[in-house]
Design a protein around this motif. Sequence first.
Motif, PDB file in Angstrom:
ATOM      1  N   ILE A 279       0.840  -1.200   0.000  1.00  0.00           N
ATOM      2  CA  ILE A 279       0.000   0.000   0.000  1.00  0.00           C
ATOM      3  C   ILE A 279       0.875   1.251   0.000  1.00  0.00           C
ATOM      4  CG2 ILE A 279      -1.657   1.348   1.347  1.00  0.00           C
ATOM      5  CD1 ILE A 279      -2.889  -1.034  -0.058  1.00  0.00           C
ATOM      6  N   ALA A 280       1.882   1.271   0.877  1.00  0.00           N
ATOM      7  CA  ALA A 280       2.784   2.433   0.952  1.00  0.00           C
ATOM      8  C   ALA A 280       3.533   2.624  -0.362  1.00  0.00           C
ATOM      9  CB  ALA A 280       3.771   2.251   2.106  1.00  0.00           C
ATOM     10  N   LYS A 281       4.035   1.538  -0.911  1.00  0.00           N
ATOM     11  CA  LYS A 281       4.776   1.617  -2.170  1.00  0.00           C
ATOM     12  C   LYS A 281       3.873   2.118  -3.287  1.00  0.00           C
ATOM     13  CE  LYS A 281       7.413  -1.205  -5.453  1.00  0.00           C
ATOM     14  NZ  LYS A 281       7.931  -2.552  -5.787  1.00  0.00           N
ATOM     15  N   GLN A 282       2.616   1.687  -3.265  1.00  0.00           N
ATOM     16  CA  GLN A 282       1.689   2.114  -4.309  1.00  0.00           C
ATOM     17  C   GLN A 282       1.427   3.613  -4.242  1.00  0.00           C
ATOM     18  OE1 GLN A 282      -2.293   0.281  -4.311  1.00  0.00           O
ATOM     19  NE2 GLN A 282      -1.892  -0.309  -6.418  1.00  0.00           N
ATOM     20  N   ILE A 344      -1.879  10.929   5.206  1.00  0.00           N
ATOM     21  CA  ILE A 344      -2.470  10.431   3.958  1.00  0.00           C
ATOM     22  C   ILE A 344      -3.054   9.042   4.165  1.00  0.00           C
ATOM     23  CG2 ILE A 344      -1.947   9.704   1.593  1.00  0.00           C
ATOM     24  CD1 ILE A 344       0.188  11.920   1.548  1.00  0.00           C
ATOM     25  N   VAL A 345      -2.286   8.178   4.835  1.00  0.00           N
ATOM     26  CA  VAL A 345      -2.752   6.810   5.076  1.00  0.00           C
ATOM     27  C   VAL A 345      -3.961   6.814   6.010  1.00  0.00           C
ATOM     28  CG1 VAL A 345      -2.122   4.587   6.094  1.00  0.00           C
ATOM     29  CG2 VAL A 345      -0.490   5.798   4.631  1.00  0.00           C
ATOM     30  N   PRO A 351      -7.479   1.486   9.967  1.00  0.00           N
ATOM     31  CA  PRO A 351      -6.323   1.341  10.873  1.00  0.00           C
ATOM     32  C   PRO A 351      -5.460   0.107  10.625  1.00  0.00           C
ATOM     33  CG  PRO A 351      -8.267   2.018  12.091  1.00  0.00           C
ATOM     34  CD  PRO A 351      -8.731   1.710  10.700  1.00  0.00           C
ATOM     35  N   ARG A 352      -5.966  -0.893   9.917  1.00  0.00           N
ATOM     36  CA  ARG A 352      -5.157  -2.086   9.644  1.00  0.00           C
ATOM     37  C   ARG A 352      -3.897  -1.753   8.851  1.00  0.00           C
ATOM     38  NH1 ARG A 352      -9.089  -6.005   6.556  1.00  0.00           N
ATOM     39  NH2 ARG A 352      -9.473  -4.024   5.468  1.00  0.00           N
ATOM     40  N   PHE A 353      -3.920  -0.646   8.114  1.00  0.00           N
ATOM     41  CA  PHE A 353      -2.783  -0.276   7.255  1.00  0.00           C
ATOM     42  C   PHE A 353      -2.017   0.930   7.811  1.00  0.00           C
ATOM     43  CE2 PHE A 353      -5.936  -2.342   4.531  1.00  0.00           C
ATOM     44  CZ  PHE A 353      -5.166  -3.289   3.879  1.00  0.00           C
ATOM     45  N   ALA A 354      -2.132   1.186   9.111  1.00  0.00           N
ATOM     46  CA  ALA A 354      -1.514   2.383   9.704  1.00  0.00           C
ATOM     47  C   ALA A 354       0.001   2.412   9.522  1.00  0.00           C
ATOM     48  CB  ALA A 354      -1.871   2.470  11.191  1.00  0.00           C
ATOM     49  N   ILE A 359       6.215   4.247   6.309  1.00  0.00           N
ATOM     50  CA  ILE A 359       6.907   3.698   5.133  1.00  0.00           C
ATOM     51  C   ILE A 359       6.818   4.678   3.967  1.00  0.00           C
ATOM     52  CG2 ILE A 359       7.023   1.765   3.511  1.00  0.00           C
ATOM     53  CD1 ILE A 359       5.749   0.001   5.650  1.00  0.00           C
ATOM     54  N   VAL A 360       5.671   5.336   3.806  1.00  0.00           N
ATOM     55  CA  VAL A 360       5.527   6.369   2.773  1.00  0.00           C
ATOM     56  C   VAL A 360       6.561   7.467   2.991  1.00  0.00           C
ATOM     57  CG1 VAL A 360       4.030   8.224   1.945  1.00  0.00           C
ATOM     58  CG2 VAL A 360       3.088   5.945   2.296  1.00  0.00           C
ATOM     59  N   GLN A 361       6.739   7.890   4.229  1.00  0.00           N
ATOM     60  CA  GLN A 361       7.709   8.964   4.528  1.00  0.00           C
ATOM     61  C   GLN A 361       9.119   8.563   4.105  1.00  0.00           C
ATOM     62  OE1 GLN A 361       6.473   9.290   8.766  1.00  0.00           O
ATOM     63  NE2 GLN A 361       6.271  11.492   8.351  1.00  0.00           N
TER      64      GLN A 361
END
Length: 473
Positions: A279-282, A344-345, A351-354, A359-361
């Motif tokens: 998700i973060a990579k996307q 953003i997330v 919250p499952r993808f918190a 990782i985005v940062q």
Amino acid sequence: MLERIAAFRLMLQKPAEARSMKEKLTIAAGLKAAEQGLQVFTRLAATLILTRLLAPEIYGVFVVIITLQVMVTMITDFGPRSLILSMREDEGLDDRFLHTCWTLQVIRGGILLVLFLAIAAGIAGAQTAGMVSPESAYAAEDLPAAFAVLGLVPVIQGFETMKQYLHERELRLVRLTLIRLAFVVLAPTLMILFALITPTVWCMIFASIAAQAFRTAALTLALDGPKMRLLIDRRHWREILSHLRWIMSTSGLWAFGREADSFILGFFLTSPFLGTYFIAKQIVSLPLNFALDFMASTGVQVFTRLLAYGDLEALRRDYYRFRLPLDAVAFFLAGGFMVAGPAIVALLYDPRFADAGPIVQILAIGLPTIGFIMINSGFAAQRRFRIVTVTTLLDVTVLLTGLMVALVVFGSPWGAFFAIALLRVPSALLLLWLGGREGWVSLRREFLMTPMLLLGAAAGWLGAEVVTLLGFQ
């Protein structure tokens, strides 16, 4: 703005042969931007919906399948598009060359099906022998069968017409873009529909097969040009063979460099954490892939025209005129993501993808290196594929070294994320030096957009504050 839109519409209304080169490049850039913009929107919208239909561990299996698919497909790419786009007028781009490329592509599709089946059997064997950690995404029960069935996609793709590359070469992009826009919308839409029926990894498999069948049929039926037929011309085969080693090695290295992170992380992360990383990579990859695809689709053509100037100062002027808007967006988004990643997330996902926020940062640190990649288009336009291969090999080497040190030596997935973010820094420095030696690069212009980093950070801070006020954090 309205005047520019009106002027763009007038250019589109002209017959392709009546457009000037400036008009053709303007249309190419505008249509590609529209295609990529829609792709960003549809991917984001699909992700928002799918993360509510599918569990994080399903995303972990998605990552494995997509990674293996891209790596195997690109390793066997013999580069018909690059050859057709870079071929000079005096080299004889005739129908027999197109037929030869198409025939080899059909054969490649059959070979890929065999490879997909072999890899699926290998994964099943590894699972049975207990060679895969039960928590790993590679241990998913449906993975071998799903990957085997996905082998139908390259078979169907093998029948895509070479006419699409003729249209790209001649910058006749309107009809081609419409087909690609339809594909961009259709693929995620089908995935959502299948996810409603079967919220498993199979929704991606069925959607991929159906969308590829549409794309292949639409390209064949809607584009004008020579009809493809099975034929291998000996002279053209030798021409392809002379470049095959460097094209295949570059494609393979590029694919491995782009997907090695997910491939290796799959062995070290649990399936839900791998899904969170995806998700973060996307999120970060949306602008990155936009730039990469934009440069891949227009960079060679642009450099081919620029190199024909015979005037280095004019080349540098128009090169930066084309590239600096990409740099501005890259620096701006890097600053914004580095500050507002968690916000953003929190705004977009449950919250499952918190954990995707931090990782985005980290991944955003690498966005400012995007622009340097375009220098490779100049060498590709000159068919100096060895240089493109060397820079790609450097990316892969840096990535693998960083991942091994982070994961094996220190046991730190977070350290691996930093290695992924910084992997293009050495190749960017090398390309700066090589481009400077050719006279293409002006160091003064390379960093003109750096202030956009601070502007993006300010926008990110403001956005994060708004998200907090709205109660998402």
